[in-house]
Write an enzyme that holds these catalytic residues in place. Structure first.
Site, PDB file in Angstrom:
ATOM      1  N   GLU A  44     -14.689  79.539  90.326  1.00 15.18           N
ATOM      2  CA  GLU A  44     -15.360  80.094  89.156  1.00 15.18           C
ATOM      3  C   GLU A  44     -16.827  80.386  89.436  1.00 15.18           C
ATOM      4  OE1 GLU A  44     -14.231  81.283  86.478  1.00 15.18           O
ATOM      5  OE2 GLU A  44     -12.160  80.594  86.559  1.00 15.18           O
ATOM      6  N   TYR A 125     -19.195  79.282  79.744  1.00 14.96           N
ATOM      7  CA  TYR A 125     -17.974  79.876  80.286  1.00 14.96           C
ATOM      8  C   TYR A 125     -17.337  79.004  81.363  1.00 14.96           C
ATOM      9  CZ  TYR A 125     -14.940  82.444  83.312  1.00 14.96           C
ATOM     10  OH  TYR A 125     -13.865  82.768  84.093  1.00 14.96           O
ATOM     11  N   ASP A 143     -14.549  85.609  79.635  1.00 19.21           N
ATOM     12  CA  ASP A 143     -15.196  86.433  80.655  1.00 19.21           C
ATOM     13  C   ASP A 143     -15.088  87.900  80.262  1.00 19.21           C
ATOM     14  OD1 ASP A 143     -12.528  87.036  81.130  1.00 19.21           O
ATOM     15  OD2 ASP A 143     -12.716  86.930  83.312  1.00 19.21           O
TER      16      ASP A 143
END
Length: 339
Positions: A44, A125, A143
């Protein structure tokens, strides 16, 4: 109260589609297998503002060098920066190392969104992505892919960036479906894949979408136009100079940038002539950063030896940021072509 038009489409349809069509990505666990939080976090961080095809080889290289968060935390930060060279957004590499040290000190990744948010370099996020995928917490990481899907499913035409809040609010409705909350990791990754492979930015493949019948933008014939993006501000342009000094062995003279700021902590070419030499014009290279574009004039020279004590590395393999690699390659070419 959320508007009735934000009723979530059936998560079961999306999860069934995902079971049959999921992308096989190196950081994803096999179907039914638990996800490794280290793998989720590493991928990520790398995927922030970077496409999957670019990330995949870097992820494999990092995992080979640092198979655990403990091994990453124990590595010198300079080594981590060198491994990251070319991937861009270099503050991510510094935060990656700081976060690894924090996680190793805690004995593992926190199993709460609040605990994840407290770690260096982890924002809302990324915390939600790790929470959902690694720990099966009912969180939704929004996202660009999920933002686009939500804008189309609910036909939100407010231009970005002003429309982000409305789109994020709409996306939260996806989690109101019990099937989504029961499998938050698969559901989040299903949304990623839907946006990446079907609900694409330019040419959405609506006829293949498991949510086609539930998409307001598709019904209105405006799917390809959403989300609406406002005009981009003009990107400032800067200029500079890079000096390529090679020795007879093919090593290049380098400097290390200060820890903070542009290309912080990375190895770079000098901005000023490091020695008196016959500098050849090697042309110019162009590079685009997030907030500005850059033109670097390149000057190159060759000496039998480099100054004593100078940082150096083999020119062919020096771990440099992309813009410095462009400049170094231009300098080497100019010297190879010189009479």
């Amino acid at each position: 109260m959320k508007p009735a038009s934000y009723a979530p489409p059936p998560a079961k349809k999306l999860l069934s589609w995902y079971a049959a069509h999921r992308r096989h990505l190196p950081w994803r666990s096999a179907p039914g297998a638990p996800a490794d939080p280290y793998h989720v976090w590493l991928s990520e961080i790398m995927l922030q503002q970077t496409v999957v095809a670019t990330v995949a080889p870097y992820y494999a290289k990092f995992l080979a060098a640092y198979p655990t968060v403990e091994s990453l935390s124990a590595a010198p930060v300079e080594s981590v920066l060198g491994m990251w060279a070319g991937l861009g957004y270099y503050a991510r590499a510094r935060n990656l190392h700081a976060c690894a040290r924090a996680v190793a000190g805690l004995g593992g990744f926190p199993r709460s969104i609040e605990g994840l948010r407290a770690l260096p370099g982890i924002g809302p996020y990324t915390a939600n992505a790790i929470a959902a995928i690694a720990f099966s917490l009912p969180a939704l990481p929004v996202d660009g892919n999920i933002e686009r899907v939500a804008a189309r499913i609910f036909a939100i035409a407010t231009p970005l960036p002003g429309g982000k809040k409305a789109i994020a609010t709409a996306a939260e409705c996806f989690m109101e479906d019990k099937a989504a909350r029961a499998a938050p990791g698969d559901f989040a990754q299903a949304l990623f894949d839907l946006g990446a492979t079907i609900c694409a930015p330019q040419s959405p493949g609506c006829g293949r979408c498991p949510w086609e019948r539930h998409c307001a933008a598709r019904a209105q014939g405006i799917a390809a136009a959403l989300p609406v993006r406002g005009p981009k501000p003009a990107r400032p342009h800067r200029t500079g100079t890079a000096y390529v000094l090679l020795d007879a062995q093919g090593d290049v003279l380098l400097l290390r940038r200060p820890p903070k700021g542009l290309l912080g902590g990375m190895l770079v070419l000098p901005e000023e002539p490091p020695v008196a030499a016959r500098w050849r014009d090697a042309g110019a290279v162009e590079h685009v950063f997030t907030h500005f574009s850059l033109t670097l004039s390149v000057l190159a020279a060759r000496r039998k030896t480099l100054p004593g004590g100078a940082l150096r590395a083999p020119a062919a393999t020096a771990p440099l940021p992309s813009v410095m690699r462009k400049a170094l390659d231009a300098g080497r070419l100019a010297l190879d072509d010189a009479p």
